[in-house]
Design a protein around this motif. Structure first.
Motif, PDB file in Angstrom:
ATOM      1  N   UNK A 188     -12.778 -51.961 -45.684  1.00  0.00           N
ATOM      2  CA  UNK A 188     -13.737 -50.995 -46.178  1.00  0.00           C
ATOM      3  C   UNK A 188     -13.797 -49.819 -45.211  1.00  0.00           C
ATOM      4  N   UNK A 189     -13.687 -48.618 -45.713  1.00  0.00           N
ATOM      5  CA  UNK A 189     -13.742 -47.419 -44.882  1.00  0.00           C
ATOM      6  C   UNK A 189     -15.180 -47.138 -44.476  1.00  0.00           C
ATOM      7  N   UNK A 190     -15.321 -46.604 -43.291  1.00  0.00           N
ATOM      8  CA  UNK A 190     -16.629 -46.273 -42.743  1.00  0.00           C
ATOM      9  C   UNK A 190     -16.619 -44.822 -42.309  1.00  0.00           C
ATOM     10  N   UNK A 191     -17.729 -44.159 -42.486  1.00  0.00           N
ATOM     11  CA  UNK A 191     -17.867 -42.794 -41.986  1.00  0.00           C
ATOM     12  C   UNK A 191     -18.322 -42.841 -40.542  1.00  0.00           C
ATOM     13  N   UNK A 192     -17.780 -41.942 -39.748  1.00  0.00           N
ATOM     14  CA  UNK A 192     -18.114 -41.872 -38.337  1.00  0.00           C
ATOM     15  C   UNK A 192     -18.452 -40.429 -38.005  1.00  0.00           C
ATOM     16  N   UNK A 193     -19.615 -40.205 -37.452  1.00  0.00           N
ATOM     17  CA  UNK A 193     -20.039 -38.865 -37.052  1.00  0.00           C
ATOM     18  C   UNK A 193     -20.098 -38.831 -35.536  1.00  0.00           C
ATOM     19  N   UNK A 194     -19.440 -37.839 -34.959  1.00  0.00           N
ATOM     20  CA  UNK A 194     -19.432 -37.682 -33.514  1.00  0.00           C
ATOM     21  C   UNK A 194     -20.151 -36.383 -33.195  1.00  0.00           C
ATOM     22  N   UNK A 195     -21.212 -36.491 -32.420  1.00  0.00           N
ATOM     23  CA  UNK A 195     -22.023 -35.310 -32.096  1.00  0.00           C
ATOM     24  C   UNK A 195     -21.844 -34.922 -30.637  1.00  0.00           C
ATOM     25  N   UNK A 196     -22.242 -33.706 -30.337  1.00  0.00           N
ATOM     26  CA  UNK A 196     -22.269 -33.191 -28.960  1.00  0.00           C
ATOM     27  C   UNK A 196     -20.902 -33.224 -28.277  1.00  0.00           C
ATOM     28  N   UNK A 197     -19.893 -32.786 -29.005  1.00  0.00           N
ATOM     29  CA  UNK A 197     -18.542 -32.682 -28.444  1.00  0.00           C
ATOM     30  C   UNK A 197     -18.424 -31.323 -27.760  1.00  0.00           C
ATOM     31  N   UNK A 198     -17.898 -31.326 -26.549  1.00  0.00           N
ATOM     32  CA  UNK A 198     -17.684 -30.064 -25.843  1.00  0.00           C
ATOM     33  C   UNK A 198     -16.767 -29.165 -26.668  1.00  0.00           C
ATOM     34  N   UNK A 199     -17.019 -27.874 -26.605  1.00  0.00           N
ATOM     35  CA  UNK A 199     -16.231 -26.925 -27.390  1.00  0.00           C
ATOM     36  C   UNK A 199     -14.752 -26.996 -27.047  1.00  0.00           C
ATOM     37  N   UNK A 200     -14.427 -27.163 -25.769  1.00  0.00           N
ATOM     38  CA  UNK A 200     -13.022 -27.213 -25.379  1.00  0.00           C
ATOM     39  C   UNK A 200     -12.330 -28.450 -25.948  1.00  0.00           C
ATOM     40  N   UNK A 201     -13.054 -29.555 -26.083  1.00  0.00           N
ATOM     41  CA  UNK A 201     -12.484 -30.769 -26.667  1.00  0.00           C
ATOM     42  C   UNK A 201     -12.260 -30.564 -28.162  1.00  0.00           C
ATOM     43  N   UNK A 202     -13.227 -29.972 -28.837  1.00  0.00           N
ATOM     44  CA  UNK A 202     -13.101 -29.711 -30.273  1.00  0.00           C
ATOM     45  C   UNK A 202     -11.943 -28.749 -30.535  1.00  0.00           C
ATOM     46  N   UNK A 203     -11.802 -27.741 -29.702  1.00  0.00           N
ATOM     47  CA  UNK A 203     -10.707 -26.783 -29.858  1.00  0.00           C
ATOM     48  C   UNK A 203      -9.357 -27.460 -29.630  1.00  0.00           C
ATOM     49  N   UNK A 204      -9.280 -28.315 -28.624  1.00  0.00           N
ATOM     50  CA  UNK A 204      -8.039 -29.048 -28.356  1.00  0.00           C
ATOM     51  C   UNK A 204      -7.682 -29.943 -29.544  1.00  0.00           C
ATOM     52  N   UNK A 205      -8.680 -30.574 -30.148  1.00  0.00           N
ATOM     53  CA  UNK A 205      -8.451 -31.410 -31.323  1.00  0.00           C
ATOM     54  C   UNK A 205      -7.905 -30.570 -32.473  1.00  0.00           C
ATOM     55  N   UNK A 206      -8.502 -29.410 -32.694  1.00  0.00           N
ATOM     56  CA  UNK A 206      -8.049 -28.535 -33.778  1.00  0.00           C
ATOM     57  C   UNK A 206      -6.622 -28.047 -33.538  1.00  0.00           C
ATOM     58  N   UNK A 207      -6.302 -27.708 -32.297  1.00  0.00           N
ATOM     59  CA  UNK A 207      -4.948 -27.250 -31.972  1.00  0.00           C
ATOM     60  C   UNK A 207      -3.933 -28.376 -32.166  1.00  0.00           C
ATOM     61  N   UNK A 208      -4.305 -29.556 -31.708  1.00  0.00           N
ATOM     62  CA  UNK A 208      -3.403 -30.706 -31.863  1.00  0.00           C
ATOM     63  C   UNK A 208      -3.201 -31.023 -33.333  1.00  0.00           C
ATOM     64  N   UNK A 209      -4.273 -30.959 -34.107  1.00  0.00           N
ATOM     65  CA  UNK A 209      -4.186 -31.222 -35.546  1.00  0.00           C
ATOM     66  C   UNK A 209      -3.263 -30.210 -36.220  1.00  0.00           C
ATOM     67  N   UNK A 210      -3.418 -28.947 -35.886  1.00  0.00           N
ATOM     68  CA  UNK A 210      -2.574 -27.905 -36.480  1.00  0.00           C
ATOM     69  C   UNK A 210      -1.107 -28.125 -36.112  1.00  0.00           C
ATOM     70  N   UNK A 211      -0.862 -28.500 -34.870  1.00  0.00           N
ATOM     71  CA  UNK A 211       0.514 -28.744 -34.425  1.00  0.00           C
ATOM     72  C   UNK A 211       1.144 -29.918 -35.169  1.00  0.00           C
TER      73      UNK A 211
END
Length: 70
Positions: free
Chosen positions: A1-24
């Motif tokens: 069964x799939x579960x939703x996961x919400x992650x709060x209070x992520x540093x901007x640099x971590x979120x940006x790194x995630x977005x860059x990695x995802x795009x790559x």
């Protein structure tokens, strides 16, 4: 069964790194997050130094390894 996961209070640099990695990797940030979690949590656990030492075969007497000079 799939579960939703919400992650709060992520540093901007971590979120940006995630977005860059995802795009790559041609994925959404959400899909990349899933892949990272899966890769980290499903890999085999690393053995501790104590486990490695305990698994070594008994190959001699302790005196065989004494490097102190008398």
């Amino acid at each position: 069964m799939a579960t939703n996961l919400i992650v709060r209070n992520i540093d901007e640099d971590v979120a940006l790194a995630l977005k860059k990695r995802a795009a790559a990797n041609g994925r959404s940030a959400e899909a990349e997050h899933r892949e990272i979690l899966k890769a980290v949590l499903k890999r085999p656990r690393r053995r501790s130094v104590a486990d490695v030492l305990a698994s070594m075969p008994d190959v001699g007497e302790d005196a065989d390894f004494d490097v102190r000079k008398g």
